[in-house]
Design a protein around this motif. Structure first.
Motif, mmCIF file in Angstrom:
data_model
loop_
_atom_site.group_PDB
_atom_site.id
_atom_site.type_symbol
_atom_site.label_atom_id
_atom_site.label_comp_id
_atom_site.label_asym_id
_atom_site.label_seq_id
_atom_site.Cartn_x
_atom_site.Cartn_y
_atom_site.Cartn_z
ATOM 1 N N PRO A 150 0.841 -1.211 0.000
ATOM 2 C CA PRO A 150 0.000 0.000 0.000
ATOM 3 C C PRO A 150 0.870 1.252 0.000
ATOM 4 O O PRO A 150 1.853 1.333 0.751
ATOM 5 C CB PRO A 150 -0.798 -0.128 1.300
ATOM 6 C CG PRO A 150 0.040 -0.998 2.176
ATOM 7 C CD PRO A 150 0.791 -1.937 1.268
ATOM 8 N N ILE A 151 0.555 2.201 -0.846
ATOM 9 C CA ILE A 151 1.358 3.427 -0.903
ATOM 10 C C ILE A 151 0.524 4.669 -0.584
ATOM 11 O O ILE A 151 1.034 5.792 -0.634
ATOM 12 C CB ILE A 151 2.010 3.607 -2.290
ATOM 13 C CG1 ILE A 151 0.953 3.674 -3.395
ATOM 14 C CG2 ILE A 151 2.999 2.476 -2.546
ATOM 15 C CD1 ILE A 151 1.518 4.066 -4.742
ATOM 16 N N GLY A 152 -0.742 4.494 -0.258
ATOM 17 C CA GLY A 152 -1.538 5.659 0.129
ATOM 18 C C GLY A 152 -2.986 5.511 -0.300
ATOM 19 O O GLY A 152 -3.365 4.523 -0.940
ATOM 20 N N VAL A 208 -4.350 2.763 -2.968
ATOM 21 C CA VAL A 208 -3.442 2.533 -4.089
ATOM 22 C C VAL A 208 -2.370 1.533 -3.655
ATOM 23 O O VAL A 208 -1.680 1.742 -2.652
ATOM 24 C CB VAL A 208 -2.795 3.848 -4.559
ATOM 25 C CG1 VAL A 208 -1.942 3.598 -5.797
ATOM 26 C CG2 VAL A 208 -3.869 4.891 -4.859
ATOM 27 N N MET A 209 -2.267 0.457 -4.407
ATOM 28 C CA MET A 209 -1.251 -0.571 -4.164
ATOM 29 C C MET A 209 -0.184 -0.449 -5.250
ATOM 30 O O MET A 209 -0.502 -0.159 -6.414
ATOM 31 C CB MET A 209 -1.873 -1.970 -4.208
ATOM 32 C CG MET A 209 -3.072 -2.172 -3.304
ATOM 33 S SD MET A 209 -2.648 -2.142 -1.561
ATOM 34 C CE MET A 209 -1.745 -3.705 -1.440
ATOM 35 N N ALA A 210 1.078 -0.682 -4.882
ATOM 36 C CA ALA A 210 2.158 -0.539 -5.854
ATOM 37 C C ALA A 210 3.070 -1.760 -5.830
ATOM 38 O O ALA A 210 3.283 -2.391 -4.797
ATOM 39 C CB ALA A 210 2.967 0.726 -5.569
ATOM 40 N N TYR A 212 -7.391 9.324 -10.969
ATOM 41 C CA TYR A 212 -6.221 8.503 -11.283
ATOM 42 C C TYR A 212 -4.959 9.347 -11.409
ATOM 43 O O TYR A 212 -3.855 8.845 -11.186
ATOM 44 C CB TYR A 212 -6.477 7.693 -12.548
ATOM 45 C CG TYR A 212 -7.511 6.619 -12.341
ATOM 46 C CD1 TYR A 212 -7.250 5.553 -11.494
ATOM 47 C CD2 TYR A 212 -8.754 6.698 -12.958
ATOM 48 C CE1 TYR A 212 -8.200 4.572 -11.281
ATOM 49 C CE2 TYR A 212 -9.706 5.710 -12.755
ATOM 50 C CZ TYR A 212 -9.425 4.648 -11.914
ATOM 51 O OH TYR A 212 -10.360 3.688 -11.696
ATOM 52 N N ALA A 213 -5.113 10.601 -11.763
ATOM 53 C CA ALA A 213 -3.943 11.468 -11.781
ATOM 54 C C ALA A 213 -3.366 11.597 -10.368
ATOM 55 O O ALA A 213 -2.152 11.628 -10.178
ATOM 56 C CB ALA A 213 -4.323 12.840 -12.342
ATOM 57 N N ARG A 214 -4.264 11.648 -9.376
ATOM 58 C CA ARG A 214 -3.786 11.732 -7.988
ATOM 59 C C ARG A 214 -3.157 10.419 -7.553
ATOM 60 O O ARG A 214 -2.140 10.399 -6.865
ATOM 61 C CB ARG A 214 -4.950 12.110 -7.072
ATOM 62 C CG ARG A 214 -5.408 13.541 -7.294
ATOM 63 C CD ARG A 214 -6.527 13.905 -6.340
ATOM 64 N NE ARG A 214 -6.940 15.285 -6.556
ATOM 65 C CZ ARG A 214 -8.165 15.738 -6.319
ATOM 66 N NH1 ARG A 214 -9.083 14.911 -5.864
ATOM 67 N NH2 ARG A 214 -8.468 16.994 -6.537
ATOM 68 N N ALA A 215 -3.776 9.319 -7.943
ATOM 69 C CA ALA A 215 -3.193 8.015 -7.612
ATOM 70 C C ALA A 215 -1.826 7.866 -8.264
ATOM 71 O O ALA A 215 -0.890 7.324 -7.663
ATOM 72 C CB ALA A 215 -4.131 6.896 -8.065
ATOM 73 N N ALA A 216 -1.701 8.381 -9.485
ATOM 74 C CA ALA A 216 -0.434 8.282 -10.202
ATOM 75 C C ALA A 216 0.655 9.115 -9.531
ATOM 76 O O ALA A 216 1.834 8.764 -9.584
ATOM 77 C CB ALA A 216 -0.619 8.725 -11.654
ATOM 78 N N MET A 217 0.261 10.196 -8.885
ATOM 79 C CA MET A 217 1.256 10.992 -8.157
ATOM 80 C C MET A 217 1.864 10.174 -7.026
ATOM 81 O O MET A 217 3.076 10.233 -6.779
ATOM 82 C CB MET A 217 0.623 12.271 -7.618
ATOM 83 C CG MET A 217 0.326 13.304 -8.702
ATOM 84 S SD MET A 217 -0.618 14.719 -8.091
ATOM 85 C CE MET A 217 0.447 15.305 -6.792
ATOM 86 N N LEU A 218 1.019 9.393 -6.360
ATOM 87 C CA LEU A 218 1.532 8.509 -5.308
ATOM 88 C C LEU A 218 2.469 7.464 -5.910
ATOM 89 O O LEU A 218 3.530 7.161 -5.364
ATOM 90 C CB LEU A 218 0.370 7.823 -4.583
ATOM 91 C CG LEU A 218 -0.559 8.700 -3.760
ATOM 92 C CD1 LEU A 218 -1.721 7.873 -3.219
ATOM 93 C CD2 LEU A 218 0.202 9.366 -2.625
#
Length: 374
Positions: free
Chosen positions: A307-309, A324-326, A357-363
């Motif tokens: 999990p990254i956030g 968001v999982m990475a 998704y732009a916010r998720a992509a920032m994470l």
DNA sequence: CATCCGTGGTA
DNA sequence: TTACCAAGGAT
């Protein structure tokens, strides 16, 4: 005291117990147009005051679509980019659909973008590349409802049309102190707006009503002291103009939780394309399940997921906590395929991701700046 | 007529 | 901060 605008209507004759319909004096439109001549907002899609150049129907149409449920401030940069990139309806009709959707990313209500290109193609294929100049014909085009068809007919072609948006609803219900709650009041509001719409300069009149609603007759704390129609306004006479329009209670907004996966490999991240219909339809996205579904979505690959956030986001009819999982892999486990592609992390801002998704992509980018395992 | 459909600004 | 809401349309 305001001028008494009440007169009997045929409707009242049929039902004498009902409150009398209100009619505005004919002086209303000239009064408002005079105010507009001195106070019109300078907007990118408007021809400057005094400019005799006829308006470009393409720009009027494009601005009206973008302005649906969207503020002027949000629209302005998109309008500039779209008109620079696609200067005519023919150019827009020939646009790549994916590029157009990406250019729309962030503006919301993505069905508008799909209808935008469908409409441009209908104008080119069915109308010889020129927008039809009647309200009825405009209404038949994709993405043009009652409001937009009337607005384009009036603003671009000088037709007399009754243009009713949220501003006109507010101004009109206040002018007449209309007690009927929305949305049931819509037919009556339209009839009232019809009585004050002039035969000439209907486009300017519509824009004047909207400017008045945006700058003076605002939802909260209307600036009645600056209003050119204050002496005609029955809501002001009641002492509480904010009470109009009367509205029904809204449903509470439910909350949902979901998961999105940031899978990085070889300096790229895996993106998918969402189905054309439904939420964020046709837009690029991170892989993940349907929020609210019972089952947890399966990750797009076997990997060490962490999990990254969490991204908190609010849609129109629900709010969402997106976990968001990475994971990062040394090699791509599969190549591009229909509905999925590897996108360079460095240029993720150009992928045309909707805001969620732009916010998720920032994470994700903060976690895997180069797409390599940490 | 009700529901679905984004986003960011405002008080 | 939460709640409301903005140049609505499609189904």
């Amino acid at each position: 005291m305001p001028v008494d605008m009440r007169v009997a209507s045929p409707e009242d004759a049929a039902s004498p117990s009902r409150a009398p319909l209100l009619l505005a004096p004919l002086q209303l439109a000239p009064l408002l147009l005079a105010w507009y001549d001195g106070h019109a907002r300078a907007l990118p899609w408007r021809t400057p005051p005094g400019d005799a150049t006829p308006p470009d129907p393409y720009r009027v149409w494009l601005s009206e679509i973008m302005l649906q449920q969207t503020t002027v401030a949000a629209v302005a940069p998109y309008f500039a980019r779209f008109t620079a990139r696609w200067p005519t309806v023919a150019a827009l009709a020939a646009a790549d659909e994916g590029e157009l959707m990406a250019a729309w990313a962030g503006l919301g209500y993505y069905a508008r973008a799909r209808n935008l290109i469908a409409c441009a193609r209908a104008v080119v294929d069915g109308h010889g590349g020129r927008f039809p100049d009647t309200e009825t014909a405009l209404r038949a085009l994709p993405g043009l409802g009652a409001y937009t068809a009337a607005a384009v007919a009036a603003i671009a072609f000088g037709r007399r049309a009754v243009v009713v948006d949220a501003n006109v609803e507010r101004v009109t219900t206040r002018l007449f102190a209309c007690p009927v709650p929305l949305p049931a009041a819509r037919p009556r509001i339209r009839a009232l707006a019809d009585t004050i719409t002039p035969g000439e300069r209907a486009g300017d009149f519509a824009q004047a009503m909207m400017d008045l609603g945006a700058s003076i007759c605002t939802t909260r704390k209307p600036r009645c002291l600056l209003c050119p129609l204050a002496t005609l306004c029955h809501a002001r006479a009641t002492g509480d103009p904010e009470a109009f329009p009367v509205k029904c209670m809204k449903k509470p907004r439910p909350h949902r939780r979901g998961i999105a996966y940031w899978l990085a490999a070889e300096d790229a991240v895996l993106l998918v394309r969402r189905p054309d219909k439904g939420l964020l339809g046709g837009m690029r996205a991170l892989p993940g399940g349907d929020w609210g579904a019972i089952a947890e979505p399966a990750p797009p690959a076997d990997a060490d997921w962490r999990p990254i956030g969490t991204v908190e986001h609010v849609f129109t009819h629900f709010s969402l906590s997106l976990d968001v999982m990475a994971a990062a892999l040394p090699m791509r486990p599969f190549a591009d395929r229909p509905g999925a592609q590897w996108w360079p992390i460095e240029t993720i801002d150009e992928a045309g991701l909707p805001t969620l998704y732009a916010r998720a992509a920032m994470l994700g980018r903060a976690t895997h700046p180069e797409g390599l395992p940490a």
